[in-house]
Design a protein around this motif. Sequence first.
Motif, PDB file in Angstrom:
ATOM      1  N   ALA A  76       0.834  -1.205   0.000  1.00 36.02           N
ATOM      2  CA  ALA A  76       0.000   0.000   0.000  1.00 36.02           C
ATOM      3  C   ALA A  76       0.871   1.258   0.000  1.00 36.02           C
ATOM      4  CB  ALA A  76      -0.950   0.005   1.194  1.00 36.02           C
ATOM      5  N   ALA A  77       1.977   1.248   0.728  1.00 38.50           N
ATOM      6  CA  ALA A  77       2.863   2.418   0.752  1.00 38.50           C
ATOM      7  C   ALA A  77       3.455   2.673  -0.630  1.00 38.50           C
ATOM      8  CB  ALA A  77       3.973   2.235   1.779  1.00 38.50           C
ATOM      9  N   ALA A  78       3.907   1.628  -1.295  1.00 38.01           N
ATOM     10  CA  ALA A  78       4.498   1.794  -2.626  1.00 38.01           C
ATOM     11  C   ALA A  78       3.445   2.256  -3.635  1.00 38.01           C
ATOM     12  CB  ALA A  78       5.145   0.490  -3.087  1.00 38.01           C
ATOM     13  N   VAL A  79       2.272   1.627  -3.610  1.00 38.24           N
ATOM     14  CA  VAL A  79       1.200   2.006  -4.533  1.00 38.24           C
ATOM     15  C   VAL A  79       0.698   3.414  -4.204  1.00 38.24           C
ATOM     16  CG1 VAL A  79      -1.156   1.468  -5.292  1.00 38.24           C
ATOM     17  CG2 VAL A  79       0.535  -0.372  -5.056  1.00 38.24           C
ATOM     18  N   GLY A  80       0.563   3.710  -2.914  1.00 38.56           N
ATOM     19  CA  GLY A  80       0.137   5.048  -2.510  1.00 38.56           C
ATOM     20  C   GLY A  80       1.081   6.118  -2.999  1.00 38.56           C
ATOM     21  N   TYR A  81       2.352   5.869  -2.885  1.00 38.31           N
ATOM     22  CA  TYR A  81       3.350   6.822  -3.382  1.00 38.31           C
ATOM     23  C   TYR A  81       3.193   7.019  -4.890  1.00 38.31           C
ATOM     24  CZ  TYR A  81       7.773   8.963  -4.578  1.00 38.31           C
ATOM     25  OH  TYR A  81       8.736   9.818  -5.075  1.00 38.31           O
ATOM     26  N   SER A  82       3.035   5.907  -5.610  1.00 44.16           N
ATOM     27  CA  SER A  82       2.951   6.015  -7.071  1.00 44.16           C
ATOM     28  C   SER A  82       1.672   6.715  -7.530  1.00 44.16           C
ATOM     29  CB  SER A  82       3.082   4.642  -7.733  1.00 44.16           C
ATOM     30  OG  SER A  82       1.905   3.883  -7.573  1.00 44.16           O
ATOM     31  N   LEU A  83       0.592   6.600  -6.758  1.00 41.83           N
ATOM     32  CA  LEU A  83      -0.685   7.202  -7.139  1.00 41.83           C
ATOM     33  C   LEU A  83      -0.966   8.528  -6.425  1.00 41.83           C
ATOM     34  CD1 LEU A  83      -2.995   4.042  -7.182  1.00 41.83           C
ATOM     35  CD2 LEU A  83      -1.924   5.201  -9.138  1.00 41.83           C
ATOM     36  N   GLY A  84      -0.101   8.919  -5.509  1.00 41.98           N
ATOM     37  CA  GLY A  84      -0.317  10.151  -4.755  1.00 41.98           C
ATOM     38  C   GLY A  84      -1.438  10.020  -3.738  1.00 41.98           C
ATOM     39  N   LEU A  85      -1.570   8.849  -3.133  1.00 33.69           N
ATOM     40  CA  LEU A  85      -2.619   8.594  -2.139  1.00 33.69           C
ATOM     41  C   LEU A  85      -2.006   8.277  -0.778  1.00 33.69           C
ATOM     42  CD1 LEU A  85      -4.958   6.260  -4.231  1.00 33.69           C
ATOM     43  CD2 LEU A  85      -5.343   8.673  -3.663  1.00 33.69           C
ATOM     44  N   GLY A  86      -2.739   8.611   0.281  1.00 29.76           N
ATOM     45  CA  GLY A  86      -2.329   8.248   1.628  1.00 29.76           C
ATOM     46  C   GLY A  86      -2.683   6.797   1.921  1.00 29.76           C
ATOM     47  N   VAL A  87      -2.187   6.318   3.061  1.00 32.65           N
ATOM     48  CA  VAL A  87      -2.363   4.919   3.435  1.00 32.65           C
ATOM     49  C   VAL A  87      -2.847   4.815   4.880  1.00 32.65           C
ATOM     50  CG1 VAL A  87      -1.201   2.697   3.732  1.00 32.65           C
ATOM     51  CG2 VAL A  87      -0.521   4.209   1.863  1.00 32.65           C
ATOM     52  N   ALA A  88      -3.933   4.086   5.079  1.00 26.94           N
ATOM     53  CA  ALA A  88      -4.395   3.725   6.423  1.00 26.94           C
ATOM     54  C   ALA A  88      -3.818   2.352   6.740  1.00 26.94           C
ATOM     55  CB  ALA A  88      -5.924   3.681   6.471  1.00 26.94           C
ATOM     56  N   LEU A  89      -3.161   2.229   7.871  1.00 24.03           N
ATOM     57  CA  LEU A  89      -2.520   0.970   8.252  1.00 24.03           C
ATOM     58  C   LEU A  89      -3.454   0.161   9.147  1.00 24.03           C
ATOM     59  CD1 LEU A  89       1.042   2.365   8.975  1.00 24.03           C
ATOM     60  CD2 LEU A  89       0.144   1.417   6.836  1.00 24.03           C
ATOM     61  N   ILE A  90      -3.910  -0.985   8.646  1.00 27.87           N
ATOM     62  CA  ILE A  90      -4.781  -1.876   9.402  1.00 27.87           C
ATOM     63  C   ILE A  90      -3.874  -2.786  10.231  1.00 27.87           C
ATOM     64  CG2 ILE A  90      -6.613  -3.593   9.265  1.00 27.87           C
ATOM     65  CD1 ILE A  90      -7.322  -0.722   8.184  1.00 27.87           C
ATOM     66  N   ARG A  91      -4.020  -2.702  11.562  1.00 26.28           N
ATOM     67  CA  ARG A  91      -3.044  -3.300  12.476  1.00 26.28           C
ATOM     68  C   ARG A  91      -3.559  -4.513  13.225  1.00 26.28           C
ATOM     69  NH1 ARG A  91       1.462  -0.161  13.781  1.00 26.28           N
ATOM     70  NH2 ARG A  91       2.144  -2.283  14.136  1.00 26.28           N
ATOM     71  N   LYS A  92      -2.617  -5.290  13.726  1.00 21.52           N
ATOM     72  CA  LYS A  92      -2.916  -6.367  14.665  1.00 21.52           C
ATOM     73  C   LYS A  92      -3.148  -5.735  16.031  1.00 21.52           C
ATOM     74  CE  LYS A  92      -0.143  -9.649  12.093  1.00 21.52           C
ATOM     75  NZ  LYS A  92       1.106 -10.384  12.009  1.00 21.52           N
ATOM     76  N   PRO A  93      -3.847  -6.419  16.935  1.00 19.18           N
ATOM     77  CA  PRO A  93      -4.154  -5.848  18.250  1.00 19.18           C
ATOM     78  C   PRO A  93      -2.899  -5.501  19.061  1.00 19.18           C
ATOM     79  CG  PRO A  93      -5.351  -7.902  17.918  1.00 19.18           C
ATOM     80  CD  PRO A  93      -4.404  -7.754  16.766  1.00 19.18           C
ATOM     81  N   GLY A  94      -3.048  -4.459  19.878  1.00 22.24           N
ATOM     82  CA  GLY A  94      -1.986  -4.074  20.793  1.00 22.24           C
ATOM     83  C   GLY A  94      -0.942  -3.157  20.190  1.00 22.24           C
ATOM     84  N   LYS A  95      -1.115  -2.726  18.945  1.00 26.80           N
ATOM     85  CA  LYS A  95      -0.126  -1.882  18.269  1.00 26.80           C
ATOM     86  C   LYS A  95      -0.526  -0.410  18.215  1.00 26.80           C
ATOM     87  CE  LYS A  95       2.134  -5.566  16.791  1.00 26.80           C
ATOM     88  NZ  LYS A  95       3.485  -5.911  17.095  1.00 26.80           N
ATOM     89  N   LEU A  96      -1.797  -0.121  18.530  1.00 30.44           N
ATOM     90  CA  LEU A  96      -2.307   1.237  18.361  1.00 30.44           C
ATOM     91  C   LEU A  96      -2.633   1.904  19.694  1.00 30.44           C
ATOM     92  CD1 LEU A  96      -4.832   0.508  15.478  1.00 30.44           C
ATOM     93  CD2 LEU A  96      -2.613   1.645  15.271  1.00 30.44           C
ATOM     94  N   PRO A  97      -2.292   3.178  19.858  1.00 32.62           N
ATOM     95  CA  PRO A  97      -2.658   3.880  21.087  1.00 32.62           C
ATOM     96  C   PRO A  97      -4.139   4.282  21.099  1.00 32.62           C
ATOM     97  CG  PRO A  97      -1.470   5.358  19.621  1.00 32.62           C
ATOM     98  CD  PRO A  97      -1.458   3.996  18.982  1.00 32.62           C
ATOM     99  N   ARG A  98      -4.733   4.470  19.900  1.00 31.33           N
ATOM    100  CA  ARG A  98      -6.150   4.845  19.788  1.00 31.33           C
ATOM    101  C   ARG A  98      -6.786   3.999  18.695  1.00 31.33           C
ATOM    102  NH1 ARG A  98      -6.731  10.401  18.089  1.00 31.33           N
ATOM    103  NH2 ARG A  98      -4.991   9.928  16.754  1.00 31.33           N
ATOM    104  N   VAL A  99      -7.852   3.285  19.045  1.00 30.37           N
ATOM    105  CA  VAL A  99      -8.483   2.342  18.135  1.00 30.37           C
ATOM    106  C   VAL A  99      -9.888   2.810  17.781  1.00 30.37           C
ATOM    107  CG1 VAL A  99      -9.272  -0.053  17.865  1.00 30.37           C
ATOM    108  CG2 VAL A  99      -7.134   0.432  19.081  1.00 30.37           C
ATOM    109  N   ALA A 100     -10.157   2.941  16.480  1.00 28.87           N
ATOM    110  CA  ALA A 100     -11.492   3.345  16.014  1.00 28.87           C
ATOM    111  C   ALA A 100     -12.422   2.147  15.915  1.00 28.87           C
ATOM    112  CB  ALA A 100     -11.387   4.028  14.654  1.00 28.87           C
ATOM    113  N   GLY A 101     -11.876   0.956  15.657  1.00 30.21           N
ATOM    114  CA  GLY A 101     -12.693  -0.236  15.520  1.00 30.21           C
ATOM    115  C   GLY A 101     -11.838  -1.481  15.536  1.00 30.21           C
ATOM    116  N   ARG A 102     -12.494  -2.609  15.815  1.00 27.73           N
ATOM    117  CA  ARG A 102     -11.798  -3.882  15.935  1.00 27.73           C
ATOM    118  C   ARG A 102     -12.728  -4.969  15.398  1.00 27.73           C
ATOM    119  NH1 ARG A 102     -10.943  -3.506  21.122  1.00 27.73           N
ATOM    120  NH2 ARG A 102      -8.791  -2.871  20.860  1.00 27.73           N
TER     121      ARG A 102
END
Length: 172
Positions: free
Chosen positions: A65-91
């Motif tokens: 996603a980072a490589a494709v985002g760079y090539s297309l000029g788009l940002g990237v939301a990182l979908i994470r495994k549990p315990g990696k985020l300080p603030r969680v919008a959903g699980r």
Amino acid sequence: MELDKALDLIADVPDFPEPGVLFRDLSPLFADAAGFKAVTDGLAATVDPGADLLAGVEARGFLLAAAVGYSLGLGVALIRKPGKLPRVAGRVGYTLEYGTATVELPEGVVRPGQRVAVLDDVLATGGTVAATCELLEGAKAQVTGVSVVMELEALNGRSVLEGHRVEALRVC
């Protein structure tokens, strides 16, 4: 490098992470500059041109996603495994071909109404990607499609992604 030759760099690793599972290792592909570029370009061509944002699924989906985002000029939301985020919008929890897992969406990175394309390395049973789509839709985003490097057709992952456009660079 041709896309097919790039995809041939993916290594099959039997009995990982447990006996009976054939793991598809993209490490050799990522290490080959021409191969990585060919796959990045191939994935970029599958992304809906109306997408506002890409969602990369931990961990190899982050790289793609980072490589494709760079090539297309788009940002990237990182979908994470549990315990990696300080603030969680959903699980969302889901079933893998060899167990269960959970993915989380970081708070404040996806806005309602955004058009989001999901990128990952391998579509197997579809649980990870389906959970990602559920997270994004729960945040009131619109999933424009799912793009993967490889689809394992025998595991029928498309069946759990009903209603979503799925693009795979290689189906095996």
